[in-house]
Design a protein around this motif. Structure first.
Motif, PDB file in Angstrom:
ATOM      1  N   ALA A 150       0.861  -1.186   0.000  1.00 57.91           N
ATOM      2  CA  ALA A 150       0.000   0.000   0.000  1.00 57.91           C
ATOM      3  C   ALA A 150       0.897   1.236   0.000  1.00 57.91           C
ATOM      4  CB  ALA A 150      -0.904   0.007   1.236  1.00 57.91           C
ATOM      5  N   VAL A 151       0.547   2.209  -0.844  1.00 56.92           N
ATOM      6  CA  VAL A 151       1.349   3.432  -0.972  1.00 56.92           C
ATOM      7  C   VAL A 151       0.459   4.662  -0.835  1.00 56.92           C
ATOM      8  CG1 VAL A 151       3.092   2.307  -2.427  1.00 56.92           C
ATOM      9  CG2 VAL A 151       1.149   3.437  -3.507  1.00 56.92           C
ATOM     10  N   ARG A 152       1.075   5.789  -0.484  1.00 65.13           N
ATOM     11  CA  ARG A 152       0.342   7.059  -0.387  1.00 65.13           C
ATOM     12  C   ARG A 152      -0.005   7.599  -1.759  1.00 65.13           C
ATOM     13  NH1 ARG A 152       4.683   8.268   2.582  1.00 65.13           N
ATOM     14  NH2 ARG A 152       4.386   7.785   4.764  1.00 65.13           N
ATOM     15  N   ASP A 153       0.928   7.473  -2.705  1.00 60.30           N
ATOM     16  CA  ASP A 153       0.783   8.069  -4.030  1.00 60.30           C
ATOM     17  C   ASP A 153       1.214   7.042  -5.070  1.00 60.30           C
ATOM     18  OD1 ASP A 153       1.423   9.442  -6.478  1.00 60.30           O
ATOM     19  OD2 ASP A 153       1.565  11.327  -5.368  1.00 60.30           O
ATOM     20  N   LEU A 154       0.244   6.479  -5.765  1.00 65.09           N
ATOM     21  CA  LEU A 154       0.516   5.406  -6.719  1.00 65.09           C
ATOM     22  C   LEU A 154       1.446   5.865  -7.836  1.00 65.09           C
ATOM     23  CD1 LEU A 154      -0.091   2.456  -7.443  1.00 65.09           C
ATOM     24  CD2 LEU A 154      -2.033   3.278  -8.783  1.00 65.09           C
ATOM     25  N   ASP A 155       1.211   7.048  -8.384  1.00 59.35           N
ATOM     26  CA  ASP A 155       2.052   7.520  -9.488  1.00 59.35           C
ATOM     27  C   ASP A 155       3.501   7.717  -9.045  1.00 59.35           C
ATOM     28  OD1 ASP A 155      -0.031   7.476 -11.369  1.00 59.35           O
ATOM     29  OD2 ASP A 155      -0.697   9.475 -10.780  1.00 59.35           O
ATOM     30  N   GLU A 156       3.699   8.239  -7.842  1.00 54.05           N
ATOM     31  CA  GLU A 156       5.052   8.427  -7.315  1.00 54.05           C
ATOM     32  C   GLU A 156       5.763   7.082  -7.163  1.00 54.05           C
ATOM     33  OE1 GLU A 156       6.902  10.853  -3.589  1.00 54.05           O
ATOM     34  OE2 GLU A 156       5.392   9.349  -3.066  1.00 54.05           O
ATOM     35  N   ALA A 157       5.067   6.091  -6.617  1.00 54.61           N
ATOM     36  CA  ALA A 157       5.658   4.765  -6.424  1.00 54.61           C
ATOM     37  C   ALA A 157       5.959   4.105  -7.765  1.00 54.61           C
ATOM     38  CB  ALA A 157       4.730   3.886  -5.586  1.00 54.61           C
ATOM     39  N   ASP A 174      13.160  -9.841 -15.782  1.00 54.12           N
ATOM     40  CA  ASP A 174      13.234 -11.278 -16.048  1.00 54.12           C
ATOM     41  C   ASP A 174      11.876 -11.962 -16.001  1.00 54.12           C
ATOM     42  OD1 ASP A 174      12.643 -11.422 -13.332  1.00 54.12           O
ATOM     43  OD2 ASP A 174      14.538 -12.387 -12.776  1.00 54.12           O
ATOM     44  N   GLY A 175      10.832 -11.220 -15.608  1.00 55.60           N
ATOM     45  CA  GLY A 175       9.478 -11.773 -15.568  1.00 55.60           C
ATOM     46  C   GLY A 175       9.173 -12.615 -14.346  1.00 55.60           C
ATOM     47  N   ASN A 176      10.127 -12.773 -13.436  1.00 50.59           N
ATOM     48  CA  ASN A 176       9.923 -13.650 -12.287  1.00 50.59           C
ATOM     49  C   ASN A 176       9.397 -12.943 -11.041  1.00 50.59           C
ATOM     50  OD1 ASN A 176      10.775 -16.005 -13.594  1.00 50.59           O
ATOM     51  ND2 ASN A 176      12.908 -15.485 -13.232  1.00 50.59           N
ATOM     52  N   GLY A 177       9.546 -11.641 -10.946  1.00 50.48           N
ATOM     53  CA  GLY A 177       9.130 -10.927  -9.755  1.00 50.48           C
ATOM     54  C   GLY A 177       8.068  -9.886 -10.073  1.00 50.48           C
ATOM     55  N   ARG A 178       7.059  -9.795  -9.208  1.00 48.38           N
ATOM     56  CA  ARG A 178       5.996  -8.808  -9.398  1.00 48.38           C
ATOM     57  C   ARG A 178       5.691  -8.087  -8.102  1.00 48.38           C
ATOM     58  NH1 ARG A 178       1.331 -11.594 -13.186  1.00 48.38           N
ATOM     59  NH2 ARG A 178       2.636 -11.784 -15.051  1.00 48.38           N
ATOM     60  N   LEU A 179       5.414  -6.797  -8.245  1.00 49.75           N
ATOM     61  CA  LEU A 179       4.917  -5.976  -7.143  1.00 49.75           C
ATOM     62  C   LEU A 179       3.530  -5.499  -7.511  1.00 49.75           C
ATOM     63  CD1 LEU A 179       7.778  -3.467  -6.214  1.00 49.75           C
ATOM     64  CD2 LEU A 179       7.109  -5.537  -5.002  1.00 49.75           C
ATOM     65  N   GLU A 180       2.593  -5.615  -6.576  1.00 50.96           N
ATOM     66  CA  GLU A 180       1.288  -5.002  -6.755  1.00 50.96           C
ATOM     67  C   GLU A 180       1.241  -3.808  -5.804  1.00 50.96           C
ATOM     68  OE1 GLU A 180      -3.495  -5.796  -6.235  1.00 50.96           O
ATOM     69  OE2 GLU A 180      -2.132  -7.500  -6.141  1.00 50.96           O
ATOM     70  N   LEU A 181       1.137  -2.632  -6.385  1.00 46.45           N
ATOM     71  CA  LEU A 181       1.058  -1.407  -5.597  1.00 46.45           C
ATOM     72  C   LEU A 181      -0.389  -0.964  -5.553  1.00 46.45           C
ATOM     73  CD1 LEU A 181       4.066   0.467  -7.225  1.00 46.45           C
ATOM     74  CD2 LEU A 181       4.084  -0.922  -5.142  1.00 46.45           C
ATOM     75  N   PHE A 182      -0.843  -0.492  -4.405  1.00 47.05           N
ATOM     76  CA  PHE A 182      -2.220  -0.018  -4.323  1.00 47.05           C
ATOM     77  C   PHE A 182      -2.327   1.223  -3.467  1.00 47.05           C
ATOM     78  CE2 PHE A 182      -1.495  -3.970  -2.076  1.00 47.05           C
ATOM     79  CZ  PHE A 182      -1.783  -3.690  -0.758  1.00 47.05           C
ATOM     80  N   GLU A 183      -3.171   2.142  -3.948  1.00 44.39           N
ATOM     81  CA  GLU A 183      -3.471   3.382  -3.243  1.00 44.39           C
ATOM     82  C   GLU A 183      -4.959   3.358  -2.910  1.00 44.39           C
ATOM     83  OE1 GLU A 183      -3.910   8.120  -4.258  1.00 44.39           O
ATOM     84  OE2 GLU A 183      -2.439   6.972  -5.409  1.00 44.39           O
ATOM     85  N   TYR A 184      -5.277   3.405  -1.620  1.00 44.84           N
ATOM     86  CA  TYR A 184      -6.672   3.323  -1.206  1.00 44.84           C
ATOM     87  C   TYR A 184      -7.428   4.614  -1.472  1.00 44.84           C
ATOM     88  CZ  TYR A 184      -6.826  -1.323   0.618  1.00 44.84           C
ATOM     89  OH  TYR A 184      -6.846  -2.686   0.700  1.00 44.84           O
ATOM     90  N   ILE A 185      -8.605   4.463  -2.052  1.00 45.58           N
ATOM     91  CA  ILE A 185      -9.564   5.555  -2.217  1.00 45.58           C
ATOM     92  C   ILE A 185     -10.532   5.500  -1.030  1.00 45.58           C
ATOM     93  CG2 ILE A 185     -11.419   6.455  -3.674  1.00 45.58           C
ATOM     94  CD1 ILE A 185      -9.884   5.069  -6.066  1.00 45.58           C
ATOM     95  N   HIS A 186     -10.958   4.275  -0.676  1.00 49.43           N
ATOM     96  CA  HIS A 186     -11.831   4.042   0.478  1.00 49.43           C
ATOM     97  C   HIS A 186     -11.550   2.665   1.026  1.00 49.43           C
ATOM     98  CE1 HIS A 186     -15.477   3.003   2.731  1.00 49.43           C
ATOM     99  NE2 HIS A 186     -15.472   4.292   3.026  1.00 49.43           N
ATOM    100  N   PRO A 187     -11.499   2.473   2.309  1.00 53.04           N
ATOM    101  CA  PRO A 187     -11.479   3.518   3.318  1.00 53.04           C
ATOM    102  C   PRO A 187     -10.174   4.304   3.239  1.00 53.04           C
ATOM    103  CG  PRO A 187     -11.030   1.395   4.341  1.00 53.04           C
ATOM    104  CD  PRO A 187     -11.334   1.130   2.891  1.00 53.04           C
TER     105      PRO A 187
END
Length: 145
Positions: A11-18, A60-73
């Protein structure tokens, strides 16, 4: 039963920044979306879950990060994790050139916590704070140089 790592979610404060930070380090955005609804509430275990998300992948296609910025709550601020605290610790990346990676990180205001360490001439590595206080480890395998 076979098992593979799908991704690490942060979870991040600012998705575009991350996204800018991690893509400058070499990851690629493979998808973006806004998620909400009953399925999202059920999957996450949070009523009213509504978030902007992005999936990033290592070259290399082996590692993934899912970043998310909450709108609610509303997102809940926490203190950045310290290296010795129990729980989610850090995300680590191998890099070909740690000095170049640190120059890139510095353009985002991210610098090593203490410096770059040399582990027995085998690895050069460091921890730094990325966007939203994410603890990031960069490591260069010196045996490949």
């Amino acid at each position: 039963m076979p098992i593979t790592l799908e991704n690490v979610g942060i979870a991040v404060r600012d998705l575009d920044e991350a996204i800018a930070f991690f893509t400058d380090l070499g990851l690629t955005v493979i998808g973006r979306d806004t998620v909400s609804g009953e399925w999202a509430d059920t999957a996450v275990g949070l009523d009213g879950n509504h978030a902007k998300i992005a999936m990033l992948q290592t070259p290399d296609g082996n590692g993934r990060l899912e970043l998310f910025e909450y709108i609610h709550p509303d997102a809940v601020e926490t203190h950045p994790t310290l290296p010795h605290e129990i729980g989610m610790h850090r995300v680590a990346f191998s890099v070909d050139d740690i000095d170049a990676a640190l120059e890139t990180a510095a353009t985002h205001g991210c610098v090593p916590l203490r410096g770059v360490a040399d582990y027995k001439g085998v690895y050069r590595l460091t921890y730094l704070r990325g966007p939203s206080g994410i603890l990031v480890m960069l490591a260069q395998d010196m045996t490949k140089s």
